[in-house]
Design a protein around this motif. Structure first.
Motif, short mmCIF file in Angstrom:
data_model
loop_
_atom_site.label_atom_id
_atom_site.label_comp_id
_atom_site.label_asym_id
_atom_site.label_seq_id
_atom_site.Cartn_x
_atom_site.Cartn_y
_atom_site.Cartn_z
N LYS A 86 0.80 -1.23 0.00
CA LYS A 86 0.00 0.00 0.00
C LYS A 86 0.83 1.27 0.00
CE LYS A 86 -3.97 -2.18 2.10
NZ LYS A 86 -4.93 -2.20 3.18
N SER A 87 2.04 1.22 0.50
CA SER A 87 2.86 2.43 0.52
C SER A 87 3.87 2.48 -0.63
CB SER A 87 3.60 2.54 1.86
OG SER A 87 4.47 1.44 2.02
N ALA A 88 3.72 1.57 -1.58
CA ALA A 88 4.64 1.54 -2.73
C ALA A 88 4.35 2.71 -3.68
CB ALA A 88 4.50 0.23 -3.48
N THR A 89 5.39 3.15 -4.32
CA THR A 89 5.27 4.18 -5.35
C THR A 89 5.61 3.55 -6.69
OG1 THR A 89 5.94 5.90 -3.80
CG2 THR A 89 6.12 6.42 -6.14
N VAL A 90 4.74 3.70 -7.67
CA VAL A 90 4.98 3.18 -9.01
C VAL A 90 5.49 4.33 -9.87
CG1 VAL A 90 3.94 2.13 -11.06
CG2 VAL A 90 3.21 1.42 -8.77
N VAL A 91 6.63 4.11 -10.51
CA VAL A 91 7.22 5.13 -11.38
C VAL A 91 7.27 4.56 -12.79
CG1 VAL A 91 9.24 6.57 -11.81
CG2 VAL A 91 8.62 5.99 -9.46
N SER A 138 16.44 7.19 -4.01
CA SER A 138 15.25 7.05 -3.16
C SER A 138 15.55 6.36 -1.83
CB SER A 138 14.16 6.27 -3.90
OG SER A 138 14.48 4.88 -3.94
N GLN A 141 14.97 3.41 -1.25
CA GLN A 141 13.91 2.40 -1.08
C GLN A 141 14.29 1.12 -1.80
OE1 GLN A 141 10.92 3.05 0.65
NE2 GLN A 141 11.98 4.93 1.24
N CYS A 186 13.60 -1.49 -4.64
CA CYS A 186 13.05 -1.23 -5.97
C CYS A 186 12.84 -2.52 -6.75
CB CYS A 186 13.99 -0.33 -6.76
SG CYS A 186 14.25 1.28 -5.99
#
Length: 103
Positions: free
Chosen positions: A3-8, A43, A45, A47
């Motif tokens: 839920k806290s993932a960011t899609v780039v 980031s 994070q 990946c």
């Protein structure tokens, strides 16, 4: 679900008018892989790189696929999880790149 993932999204290939499939030069793929690595490192994070494209090949002519293999190995070495499409044509994945990647 993360839920806290960011899609780039990073688009490398282009649908040209009248073309049956999206196309693009290897140089754009390499630039995109380099950008993904830099963005991931910046980031801090974890990946995941989803290579959602594929192309059929009948062998590694003149070491051509060693170029993206090196880039994919660098991504994996930096801790990026690389996943790849296996093709949607019903053929053996070992005849599609990047699914046939050894990296």
């Amino acid at each position: 679900v993360a839920k806290s993932a960011t899609v780039v999204p990073v688009q490398v290939l282009e649908n040209l008018p009248g073309a049956a499939r999206a196309t693009g030069p290897m140089s754009l793929l390499l630039l995109a892989l380099d950008w993904v690595l830099a963005d991931c490192l910046a980031s801090g994070q974890r990946c995941v790189l989803n290579l959602s494209f594929g192309g059929r090949f009948s062998g590694d002519l003149l070491g051509w696929f060693s170029i993206p293999e090196s880039a994919l190995s660098a991504l994996e070495g930096a801790g990026v999880l690389v996943v790849a499409a296996a093709g949607n044509d019903g053929g053996a994945a070992c005849t599609f790149y990047p699914a046939a990647s050894r990296a």
